[in-house]
Enzyme design. Structure first.
Site, PDB file in Angstrom:
ATOM      1  CE1 TYR A  67       5.308 -11.916  -0.940  1.00 44.92           C
ATOM      2  CE2 TYR A  67       5.528 -12.879  -3.122  1.00 44.92           C
ATOM      3  CZ  TYR A  67       6.066 -12.168  -2.068  1.00 44.92           C
ATOM      4  OH  TYR A  67       7.346 -11.709  -2.162  1.00 44.92           O
ATOM      5  CG  HIS A 129       9.088 -14.494   2.631  1.00 47.03           C
ATOM      6  ND1 HIS A 129       7.852 -14.638   2.064  1.00 47.03           N
ATOM      7  CD2 HIS A 129       9.530 -13.287   2.201  1.00 47.03           C
ATOM      8  CE1 HIS A 129       7.567 -13.574   1.333  1.00 47.03           C
ATOM      9  NE2 HIS A 129       8.579 -12.736   1.408  1.00 47.03           N
ATOM     10  CD  GLN A 188      12.688 -12.029  -3.731  1.00 48.64           C
ATOM     11  OE1 GLN A 188      11.616 -11.538  -3.370  1.00 48.64           O
ATOM     12  NE2 GLN A 188      12.738 -13.127  -4.474  1.00 48.64           N
ATOM     13  CB  THR A 271       4.777  -6.943  -9.869  1.00 46.14           C
ATOM     14  OG1 THR A 271       3.545  -7.563 -10.242  1.00 46.14           O
ATOM     15  CG2 THR A 271       4.481  -5.838  -8.845  1.00 46.14           C
ATOM     16  CE  LYS A 274      -0.902   1.939 -14.504  1.00 46.60           C
ATOM     17  NZ  LYS A 274      -0.314   3.293 -14.382  1.00 46.60           N
TER      18      LYS A 274
END
Length: 322
Positions: A67, A129, A188, A271, A274
């Site tokens: 990331y 990952h 995940q 995520t 805002k």
């Protein structure tokens, strides 16, 4: 913690590692790539968003070397801890390895360096990952033994994987056999009503592997991408309206989506940029308590069967294979 607020992972010797069931993710919206790991001009908007999540009540932050956001996570954690006095033991930090899978000890050492002093020399959860570096070395078994070594060295409390299919787990177990001493704690995966991975999740349940979801709001935020999303969101909107009337509190379709995942036993990585949405997401655990089995079934079956196998990420690696 109350129901739907936490999950128990298995660490060294089967010891429980408790994780908050809602995590604030620093990929997708914030993705910068591995090259960003060496930059000095850090993203202040990302740092502030992570801090806003922490101040709102998130205690699980999800990162990854690919990331390119670990430095920002480290700065945010350092500033937040200085501002609040929150202890390291009250936080849960996940990161992942893939680009430097050939040297996992060095990869984790680099991640810990980028995450900085706030993590106190360890991550709570370290994931491979994806399995797609093969056929290049290392083998899955070799990589996993290196992951186990990080737990035994105190650098990670629990270890797991991401984007693994049943065939990847089978390959890993076949290669290591009795040499596997710390089984994968979690996988995940992309998981939402359009990509439910029922076969894979049943397999994981049999093996004691928990499921974490990313992209859980996909059908809601991308309603025109694939057929079936509108049907799912219509059911979520109906349930949200019913729960709002029953509880006297505003319940949103996004909360229903996340509550569906929590009700199915998943850890939810979400995520947003805002700040006003952060309390909304955190209240999803409360909505999960009100979700009935019929509600779960209605969401699961909202899209036609032929429309329940659509991924928003890395679809070419999966097709219909679980």
């Amino acid at each position: 913690m109350a129901a739907f607020h936490s999950l128990a992972l298995k660490g060294l010797g089967g010891a429980e590692v408790i994780t908050p069931s809602l995590a604030f993710g620093t990929g997708t919206r914030w993705y910068a790539g591995t090259d960003a790991n060496s930059r000095t001009d850090l993203s202040r908007p990302l740092i502030d968003s992570i801090k806003a999540a922490l101040h709102a009540g998130f205690r699980h932050i999800d990162a990854a070397e690919i990331y390119g956001t670990e430095q920002e996570v480290g700065v945010a954690l350092t500033e937040f801890r200085a501002e609040t006095g929150v202890k390291r033991s009250e936080l849960f930090v996940t990161t992942k390895v893939i680009d430097f899978i050939s040297d996992i000890p060095a990869a984790l050492a680099a991640s810990l360096s980028r995450l900085g002093p706030a993590v106190e020399g360890y991550v709570d959860l370290y994931l491979i990952h994806n399995p797609f570096w093969r056929p290049k070395p290392p083998t899955l078994g070799e990589a996993w033994l290196a992951m186990e070594a990080q737990v035994k060295a105190g650098k990670a409390r629990a270890i797991g994987v991401s984007n693994f299919r049943t065939s990847d787990f089978e390959e890993l177990y076949a290669e290591l056999g009795g040499r596997l001493t710390i089984p994968p704690a979690i996988n995940q995966i992309e998981f939402h009503p359009r990509w439910q991975s029922n076969k894979l999740r049943r397999y994981q349940s049999e093996k004691g592997i928990l499921t974490a979801s990313y992209g859980g709001l996909g059908p809601l935020v991308k309603p025109d991408t694939f057929p079936g999303s509108a049907e799912v969101s219509a059911v979520a909107a109906r349930i949200a309206e019913e729960k709002s009337k029953a509880t006297g509190a505003v319940v949103t379709p996004a909360q229903v989506y996340q509550a569906w995942l929590l009700k199915l036993g998943a850890l939810v990585v979400t995520t947003t940029s805002k700040a006003e949405r952060l309390p909304e997401f955190l209240r999803s655990a409360k909505v999960a308590e009100a979700l009935t089995d019929d509600d779960v079934k209605a969401i699961s079956e909202a899209a036609p069967a032929a429309s329940q196998k659509y991924r928003f990420f890395a679809s070419q690696k999966f097709d219909d294979v679980e």
